[in-house]
Scaffold this motif. Structure first.
Motif, PDB file in Angstrom:
ATOM      1  N   GLY A   1      50.816  38.667  -7.503  1.00 48.52           N
ATOM      2  CA  GLY A   1      51.014  39.826  -6.649  1.00 48.52           C
ATOM      3  C   GLY A   1      52.411  40.375  -6.791  1.00 48.52           C
ATOM      4  N   ASP A   2      52.830  41.159  -5.782  1.00 50.81           N
ATOM      5  CA  ASP A   2      54.208  41.630  -5.840  1.00 50.81           C
ATOM      6  C   ASP A   2      55.121  40.626  -5.125  1.00 50.81           C
ATOM      7  N   PHE A   3      56.377  40.671  -5.465  1.00 52.52           N
ATOM      8  CA  PHE A   3      57.355  39.682  -5.008  1.00 52.52           C
ATOM      9  C   PHE A   3      57.389  39.549  -3.491  1.00 52.52           C
ATOM     10  N   GLU A   4      57.548  40.654  -2.784  1.00 51.11           N
ATOM     11  CA  GLU A   4      57.668  40.599  -1.319  1.00 51.11           C
ATOM     12  C   GLU A   4      56.407  40.016  -0.686  1.00 51.11           C
ATOM     13  N   GLN A   5      55.273  40.393  -1.195  1.00 48.78           N
ATOM     14  CA  GLN A   5      54.005  39.894  -0.688  1.00 48.78           C
ATOM     15  C   GLN A   5      53.909  38.379  -0.882  1.00 48.78           C
ATOM     16  N   LEU A   6      54.299  37.902  -2.053  1.00 46.70           N
ATOM     17  CA  LEU A   6      54.231  36.465  -2.324  1.00 46.70           C
ATOM     18  C   LEU A   6      55.228  35.687  -1.476  1.00 46.70           C
ATOM     19  N   MET A   7      56.387  36.249  -1.215  1.00 47.23           N
ATOM     20  CA  MET A   7      57.372  35.574  -0.359  1.00 47.23           C
ATOM     21  C   MET A   7      56.857  35.457   1.075  1.00 47.23           C
ATOM     22  N   GLU A   8      56.189  36.489   1.564  1.00 45.98           N
ATOM     23  CA  GLU A   8      55.618  36.422   2.911  1.00 45.98           C
ATOM     24  C   GLU A   8      54.480  35.406   2.962  1.00 45.98           C
ATOM     25  N   ILE A   9      53.658  35.346   1.920  1.00 47.20           N
ATOM     26  CA  ILE A   9      52.588  34.350   1.863  1.00 47.20           C
ATOM     27  C   ILE A   9      53.181  32.945   1.873  1.00 47.20           C
ATOM     28  N   ALA A  10      54.228  32.721   1.101  1.00 47.30           N
ATOM     29  CA  ALA A  10      54.876  31.404   1.062  1.00 47.30           C
ATOM     30  C   ALA A  10      55.398  31.026   2.451  1.00 47.30           C
ATOM     31  N   ALA A  11      56.001  31.982   3.156  1.00 45.27           N
ATOM     32  CA  ALA A  11      56.512  31.711   4.502  1.00 45.27           C
ATOM     33  C   ALA A  11      55.370  31.379   5.465  1.00 45.27           C
ATOM     34  N   GLU A  12      54.281  32.139   5.378  1.00 49.56           N
ATOM     35  CA  GLU A  12      53.155  31.893   6.286  1.00 49.56           C
ATOM     36  C   GLU A  12      52.505  30.538   6.012  1.00 49.56           C
ATOM     37  N   CYS A  13      52.499  30.097   4.770  1.00 49.71           N
ATOM     38  CA  CYS A  13      51.968  28.762   4.455  1.00 49.71           C
ATOM     39  C   CYS A  13      52.730  27.686   5.227  1.00 49.71           C
ATOM     40  N   GLN A  14      54.043  27.851   5.352  1.00 49.47           N
ATOM     41  CA  GLN A  14      54.860  26.897   6.105  1.00 49.47           C
ATOM     42  C   GLN A  14      54.463  26.910   7.580  1.00 49.47           C
ATOM     43  N   ARG A  15      54.323  28.115   8.126  1.00 48.74           N
ATOM     44  CA  ARG A  15      53.987  28.256   9.545  1.00 48.74           C
ATOM     45  C   ARG A  15      52.607  27.682   9.852  1.00 48.74           C
ATOM     46  N   ILE A  16      51.652  27.878   8.952  1.00 45.51           N
ATOM     47  CA  ILE A  16      50.308  27.329   9.152  1.00 45.51           C
ATOM     48  C   ILE A  16      50.372  25.815   9.270  1.00 45.51           C
ATOM     49  N   CYS A  17      51.126  25.173   8.406  1.00 56.45           N
ATOM     50  CA  CYS A  17      51.238  23.714   8.440  1.00 56.45           C
ATOM     51  C   CYS A  17      51.794  23.228   9.779  1.00 56.45           C
ATOM     52  N   VAL A  18      52.851  23.847  10.238  1.00 55.25           N
ATOM     53  CA  VAL A  18      53.480  23.429  11.492  1.00 55.25           C
ATOM     54  C   VAL A  18      52.560  23.720  12.683  1.00 55.25           C
ATOM     55  N   ARG A  19      51.950  24.903  12.706  1.00 55.68           N
ATOM     56  CA  ARG A  19      51.012  25.235  13.797  1.00 55.68           C
ATOM     57  C   ARG A  19      49.815  24.289  13.811  1.00 55.68           C
ATOM     58  N   SER A  20      49.491  23.715  12.660  1.00 54.50           N
ATOM     59  CA  SER A  20      48.320  22.839  12.547  1.00 54.50           C
ATOM     60  C   SER A  20      48.644  21.383  12.837  1.00 54.50           C
ATOM     61  N   GLY A  21      49.892  21.094  13.193  1.00 52.53           N
ATOM     62  CA  GLY A  21      50.217  19.731  13.623  1.00 52.53           C
ATOM     63  C   GLY A  21      51.196  18.963  12.774  1.00 52.53           C
ATOM     64  N   ALA A  22      51.609  19.491  11.651  1.00 48.49           N
ATOM     65  CA  ALA A  22      52.596  18.788  10.830  1.00 48.49           C
ATOM     66  C   ALA A  22      53.974  18.921  11.482  1.00 48.49           C
ATOM     67  N   ALA A  23      54.686  17.811  11.585  1.00 42.45           N
ATOM     68  CA  ALA A  23      56.042  17.865  12.143  1.00 42.45           C
ATOM     69  C   ALA A  23      56.977  18.593  11.179  1.00 42.45           C
ATOM     70  N   GLY A  24      56.663  18.539   9.920  1.00 44.80           N
ATOM     71  CA  GLY A  24      57.430  19.198   8.870  1.00 44.80           C
ATOM     72  C   GLY A  24      56.598  19.158   7.613  1.00 44.80           C
ATOM     73  N   LEU A  25      57.162  19.618   6.527  1.00 43.44           N
ATOM     74  CA  LEU A  25      56.424  19.582   5.280  1.00 43.44           C
ATOM     75  C   LEU A  25      57.373  19.690   4.098  1.00 43.44           C
ATOM     76  N   LEU A  26      56.890  19.252   2.991  1.00 45.02           N
ATOM     77  CA  LEU A  26      57.569  19.461   1.720  1.00 45.02           C
ATOM     78  C   LEU A  26      56.772  20.544   1.001  1.00 45.02           C
ATOM     79  N   THR A  27      57.473  21.500   0.448  1.00 43.05           N
ATOM     80  CA  THR A  27      56.815  22.580  -0.279  1.00 43.05           C
ATOM     81  C   THR A  27      57.438  22.685  -1.662  1.00 43.05           C
ATOM     82  N   TYR A  28      56.591  22.710  -2.665  1.00 36.95           N
ATOM     83  CA  TYR A  28      57.044  22.863  -4.039  1.00 36.95           C
ATOM     84  C   TYR A  28      56.541  24.205  -4.532  1.00 36.95           C
ATOM     85  N   MET A  29      57.462  25.031  -5.012  1.00 34.81           N
ATOM     86  CA  MET A  29      57.098  26.356  -5.485  1.00 34.81           C
ATOM     87  C   MET A  29      57.721  26.626  -6.852  1.00 34.81           C
TER      88      MET A  29
END
Length: 103
Positions: free
Chosen positions: A51-79
């Motif tokens: 996709g486009d850069f800004e769109q992918l950066m927002e998707i990456a950020a939302e992936c983090q938020r989904i994990c935390v909202r779903s019960g993870a105390a934190g996460l490791l993300t590899y991109m």
């Protein structure tokens, strides 16, 4: 077909949750990514999105938020990201088509 501006490979590893909870959270992240409507390929270790850069950066950020909202105390993300706003990047198909075999 226009070359994608960017390609993002992302893997999330939710922390402080058990095996089945990890899979459930990762499934939520993958469902979100697939629902973006962007070209996506899910692999055994990471998911790749074009996709486009800004769109992918927002998707990456939302992936983090989904994990935390779903019960993870934190996460490791590899991109990994390929980005070229002028001429685009090689598509997923261009990078993989010659390596795909059908049974």
């Amino acid at each position: 077909m226009k070359q994608p501006e960017a390609s993002l490979a992302i893997q999330v590893l939710p922390q402080s949750v058990t095996g089945d909870e990890v899979l459930s959270i990762v499934d939520k992240v993958i469902a979100y990514i697939k629902n973006t409507g962007l070209h996506t390929v899910v692999g055994p270790f990471e998911t790749v999105i074009e996709g486009d850069f800004e769109q992918l950066m927002e998707i990456a950020a939302e992936c983090q938020r989904i994990c935390v909202r779903s019960g993870a105390a934190g996460l490791l993300t590899y991109m990994k990201m390929a980005y070229n706003p002028q001429s685009g990047v090689w598509s997923i198909a261009e990078k993989t088509a010659k390596h795909i075999s059908y049974m």
